[in-house]
Design an enzyme around this catalytic site. Sequence first.
Site, PDB file in Angstrom:
ATOM      1  N   ARG A   1       0.853  -1.197   0.000  1.00 20.69           N
ATOM      2  CA  ARG A   1       0.000   0.000   0.000  1.00 20.69           C
ATOM      3  C   ARG A   1       0.885   1.242   0.000  1.00 20.69           C
ATOM      4  O   ARG A   1       0.581   2.263  -0.607  1.00 20.69           O
ATOM      5  CB  ARG A   1      -0.949   0.014   1.212  1.00 20.69           C
ATOM      6  CG  ARG A   1      -1.727   1.320   1.311  1.00 20.69           C
ATOM      7  CD  ARG A   1      -2.935   1.330   2.241  1.00 20.69           C
ATOM      8  NE  ARG A   1      -2.908   0.380   3.313  1.00 20.69           N
ATOM      9  CZ  ARG A   1      -2.200   0.511   4.437  1.00 20.69           C
ATOM     10  NH1 ARG A   1      -1.451   1.579   4.639  1.00 20.69           N
ATOM     11  NH2 ARG A   1      -2.255  -0.427   5.365  1.00 20.69           N
TER      12      ARG A   1
ATOM     13  N   TYR B   1     -16.767  18.170 -14.081  1.00 20.81           N
ATOM     14  CA  TYR B   1     -17.084  16.750 -14.134  1.00 20.81           C
ATOM     15  C   TYR B   1     -18.147  16.420 -13.073  1.00 20.81           C
ATOM     16  O   TYR B   1     -18.015  16.823 -11.910  1.00 20.81           O
ATOM     17  CB  TYR B   1     -15.800  15.947 -13.880  1.00 20.81           C
ATOM     18  CG  TYR B   1     -16.018  14.461 -13.861  1.00 20.81           C
ATOM     19  CD1 TYR B   1     -16.374  13.774 -15.019  1.00 20.81           C
ATOM     20  CD2 TYR B   1     -15.881  13.739 -12.686  1.00 20.81           C
ATOM     21  CE1 TYR B   1     -16.585  12.410 -14.993  1.00 20.81           C
ATOM     22  CE2 TYR B   1     -16.089  12.369 -12.662  1.00 20.81           C
ATOM     23  CZ  TYR B   1     -16.446  11.708 -13.827  1.00 20.81           C
ATOM     24  OH  TYR B   1     -16.659  10.359 -13.800  1.00 20.81           O
TER      25      TYR B   1
ATOM     26  N   ASP C   1      -7.638  20.174 -12.823  1.00 25.51           N
ATOM     27  CA  ASP C   1      -7.953  18.866 -13.403  1.00 25.51           C
ATOM     28  C   ASP C   1      -7.573  18.932 -14.892  1.00 25.51           C
ATOM     29  O   ASP C   1      -8.201  19.647 -15.660  1.00 25.51           O
ATOM     30  CB  ASP C   1      -9.445  18.575 -13.208  1.00 25.51           C
ATOM     31  CG  ASP C   1      -9.863  17.189 -13.694  1.00 25.51           C
ATOM     32  OD1 ASP C   1      -9.185  16.646 -14.582  1.00 25.51           O
ATOM     33  OD2 ASP C   1     -10.879  16.677 -13.198  1.00 25.51           O
TER      34      ASP C   1
ATOM     35  N   LYS D   1      -8.731   8.125 -18.758  1.00 24.85           N
ATOM     36  CA  LYS D   1      -9.079   8.741 -20.025  1.00 24.85           C
ATOM     37  C   LYS D   1      -7.868   8.744 -20.975  1.00 24.85           C
ATOM     38  O   LYS D   1      -7.434   7.693 -21.368  1.00 24.85           O
ATOM     39  CB  LYS D   1      -9.639  10.142 -19.773  1.00 24.85           C
ATOM     40  CG  LYS D   1     -10.626  10.217 -18.578  1.00 24.85           C
ATOM     41  CD  LYS D   1     -11.913   9.465 -18.798  1.00 24.85           C
ATOM     42  CE  LYS D   1     -12.758   9.296 -17.538  1.00 24.85           C
ATOM     43  NZ  LYS D   1     -13.011  10.490 -16.762  1.00 24.85           N
TER      44      LYS D   1
HETATM   45  C1  LIG Z   1     -13.492  10.812 -15.482  1.00 27.01           C
HETATM   46  C2  LIG Z   1     -13.110  12.101 -14.879  1.00 27.01           C
HETATM   47  C3  LIG Z   1     -12.830  12.209 -13.516  1.00 27.01           C
HETATM   48  C4  LIG Z   1     -12.963  11.039 -12.571  1.00 27.01           C
HETATM   49  O1  LIG Z   1     -12.053  10.021 -12.840  1.00 27.01           O
HETATM   50  P1  LIG Z   1     -12.338   8.453 -12.606  1.00 27.01           P
HETATM   51  O2  LIG Z   1     -11.083   7.817 -13.085  1.00 27.01           O
HETATM   52  O3  LIG Z   1     -13.546   8.094 -13.410  1.00 27.01           O
HETATM   53  O4  LIG Z   1     -12.576   8.264 -11.148  1.00 27.01           O
HETATM   54  C5  LIG Z   1     -12.424  13.441 -13.032  1.00 27.01           C
HETATM   55  N1  LIG Z   1     -12.333  14.521 -13.836  1.00 27.01           N
HETATM   56  C6  LIG Z   1     -12.610  14.455 -15.159  1.00 27.01           C
HETATM   57  C7  LIG Z   1     -12.498  15.684 -16.001  1.00 27.01           C
HETATM   58  C8  LIG Z   1     -13.020  13.252 -15.719  1.00 27.01           C
HETATM   59  O5  LIG Z   1     -13.315  13.196 -17.024  1.00 27.01           O
END
Ligand SMILES: *Cc1c(COP(=O)(O)O)cnc(C)c1O
Length: 384
Positions: free
Chosen positions: A51, A103, A175, A200
């Site tokens: 961990r 998001y 982000d 993504k």
């Molecule tokens: C998908 C996404 C998240 C969350 O990520 P996960 O891997 O699905 O937990 C956060 N911010 C943006 C812009 C996203 O597209």
Amino acid sequence: MASQKHKLATRLIHAGVQPDPTTGAIMTPIYQTSTYVQASPGDHKGYEYARTQNPTRDVLQASLANIENGKYALCFGSGMAATDAVAKLLMPGDEVIVSNDLYGGTYRIFTKVFANYGIKFQFIDMHDAENIRNYVTGKTKMIWIETPTNPLLNVIDIEACAAISKAHNLILVCDNTFASPYLQNPLDWGADIVLHSATKYLGGHSDVVHGALVMNDAGLEERLRFIQNSCGAVPGPHDCWLVLRGIKTLHVRMQRHCENGEAIARYLRAHPKVDKVRWVGFEDHPNHAIAKKQMRGFGGMISFTLKDDNIDAALKVLEKTELFALAESLGGVESLIGHPATMTHASIPREDRVKNGLVDSLIRLSVGIEDMDDLIADLAQAIG
Ligand SMILES: *Cc1c(COP(=O)(O)O)cnc(C)c1O
């Protein structure tokens, strides 16, 4: 091993990666272990328990730090786990200023989880970053932005946010999931923490859920690493390996995402049944000048509305596409189509979303890297 002096394409492939010291394996092994043998208590090679540390994760963290022009990276089991870790820097009574186009899962964790712990989130319009100044109080601790935003493709001036953040001693979180490090490096513009859903573009193949944070400040890294280990939302080594493999082709994929994205954005804009097309690369995008300043390209995320603005008209298009798969998520090699109002952003009350431009017929595309002509033909037959 690549260093910061190399160009991005080289760093994406080599940064942090060295042949395995025991076998010479050129690809980072998946260290599928939960613990490590010690010669005597405390006498170990830097690894005690998985961990806390895992060699596969370490290589990915070194790669991510390098490609985001940062010093440190920390990996998490998902983008939301990374968001959760950052929010745990806050205390009851603290305030956070958040971009209002965001998001859906981030909106949900702030309003439904952390608001219960006495943290106040103010969702505001950041088209003009100077608006943030109107909301800073003595209790403000953090500014949270997403740019380009999801799903409205608004652009926020990171450098302007950083100036306000620094003046008030706040933490600026950006982000960077939509742009990826290929198009934008928020730390270079003064952000303190870059967040990724590596699910993504970084992973890029829709086969892994993963999150990451990148930063330059050693104190911040220490606090977040403590949270990563204490709360335990760490990714497994196999998932780290998948993201590492994805990163090696990020530049090649992103180049094609950008080309296909531009062709489709321009096609849709000329379509008689399409009302408004949102794509960061349009010269008349309200913040195109800022996009040009802070981004190296405009990506494959597009959203558009229909002249017939209702949920049924949108659903008809979604059900008819054959190559564009109806699915949540984005950033994979395959093209996806989604309906934010009933899918990713269903947790936002209708009144709030419509006020911000997220209307009923809004359709979001994650343009993949298939043949451009095939993708356009698919949209043509679906829109009719
Ligand atoms: C998908 C996404 C998240 C969350 O990520 P996960 O891997 O699905 O937990 C956060 N911010 C943006 C812009 C996203 O597209």
